[in-house]
Enzyme design. Structure first.
Site, PDB file in Angstrom:
ATOM      1  N   GLY A 126       0.833  -1.209   0.000  1.00 41.28           N
ATOM      2  CA  GLY A 126       0.000   0.000   0.000  1.00 41.28           C
ATOM      3  C   GLY A 126       0.862   1.252   0.000  1.00 41.28           C
ATOM      4  O   GLY A 126       0.695   2.150  -0.839  1.00 41.28           O
ATOM      5  N   HIS A 127       1.799   1.296   0.935  1.00 40.19           N
ATOM      6  CA  HIS A 127       2.722   2.443   0.986  1.00 40.19           C
ATOM      7  C   HIS A 127       3.499   2.557  -0.337  1.00 40.19           C
ATOM      8  O   HIS A 127       3.683   3.642  -0.870  1.00 40.19           O
ATOM      9  CB  HIS A 127       3.764   2.253   2.095  1.00 40.19           C
ATOM     10  CG  HIS A 127       3.199   2.195   3.478  1.00 40.19           C
ATOM     11  ND1 HIS A 127       3.257   1.069   4.250  1.00 40.19           N
ATOM     12  CD2 HIS A 127       2.587   3.135   4.238  1.00 40.19           C
ATOM     13  CE1 HIS A 127       2.715   1.306   5.433  1.00 40.19           C
ATOM     14  NE2 HIS A 127       2.290   2.553   5.459  1.00 40.19           N
TER      15      HIS A 127
END
Ligand code: AMP
Length: 280
Positions: A36-37
């Site tokens: 996600g990051h």
């Protein structure tokens, strides 16, 4: 890639980059990086010629009894991942660097911060806004990247940037999920095997609600939420904190589903709190 720990050093590096005409992209994180990051970092890398990622587990956004002390911290693994993404600067300050003993100013977006997450985590968004304002002032990016995974946070930060006239663009990025639909989160490491197996029910609930709307079975949010709640409650081991359909600008309840409606939910699986949402 350069790891910097002081505000002064970041300012110097960004100033140099700007001097040579670079466009600065910024991705604030609390580390324990996952896909996600990294999707935010990749987007920044695509759109900007100078990328700064911050890693700071911000104490002011954790309430008493929350997981600040045990929040996963793995700087060296994070650095390896960021190096692969060709990030220019990783800013990983100490708590003292960000919050000297005499610091006292806070930033709050009161109305949007009181609902949904704000009801269960009082003071959380004050901590988030305060640290994000500080980071914006330190890095002075042209673009800042946030995930839709934390929809309320993104909406609040957009409002704050408008209200305080920050000369930057906030970019919202889609939620990255595991193969079974569970939104990637640093907190997923807390889940036991049994809890991990149960966790995808949260997204399944949201997808079921979406399907009902798409099939035109339901348009009233009250009925939609009731159906979602019933599905979720069938799974013992999940404790629902909220499931709401709101306007994505005001975060206030709306009577009917239409484009721009956000369905947001939080559940607890044991001690682990999971949030997720879908936007119509
Ligand atoms: P955090 O480290 O949890 O503070 O998250 C840093 C940034 O990454 C925030 O803008 C989050 O919304 C974003 N983020 C976290 N998880 C995801 C995900 N699964 N998909 C997209 N963005 C995410």
């Amino acid at each position: 890639m350069k790891l910097v720990k002081t505000i002064q050093e970041v300012r110097e590096e960004v100033k140099k980059a700007r001097g040579s005409g670079k466009v600065v992209g910024f991705v604030p994180t609390m580390g324990a990086l996952h896909q996600g990051h990294l999707s935010l970092v990749k987007r920044a890398r695509n759109e900007c010629s100078f990328v700064v990622v911050s890693i700071f587990v911000n104490p002011t956004q954790f309430g008493p009894g929350e997981d600040f002390a045990r929040y996963p911290r793995q700087l060296s693994a994070d650095l390896t991942l960021l190096e692969k993404e060709r990030v220019e600067i990783v800013f990983a300050p100490s708590t003292e660097e960000m919050y000297p003993a005499d610091s006292s100013t806070v930033v709050e977006v009161p109305k949007l911060s009181k609902v949904l997450e704000g009801k269960f985590r009082p003071g959380h968004f004050r901590g988030v806004c305060t640290v994000v304002v500080k980071l914006f002032n330190i890095v002075q990016p042209d673009f800042a990247y946030f995930g839709w995974k934390d929809a309320q946070q993104l909406i609040i930060i957009k409002q704050m940037v408008r209200d305080l006239n920050f000369p930057l663009t906030v970019v919202g990025c889609p939620t990255v999920r595991e193969a079974d639909g569970l939104a990637a989160s640093s907190r997923n490491v807390y889940l036991s095997e049994r809890q991990r197996a149960l966790a995808p029910v949260l997204y399944q609930t949201l997808k079921l609600m979406e399907a009902m709307v798409k099939a035109k079975k339901i348009t009233e949010t009250r009925k939609l939420v009731r159906a979602g709640r019933q599905f979720l409650m069938r799974h013992s081991g999940l404790q629902l904190q909220y499931l709401k359909a709101v306007d994505s600008r005001t975060l206030q309840p709306v009577p009917r589903v239409k484009p721009g409606v956000l369905v947001a939910a939080a559940v607890k699986v044991g001690r682990v709190r999971l949030i997720d949402n879908i936007l119509f």
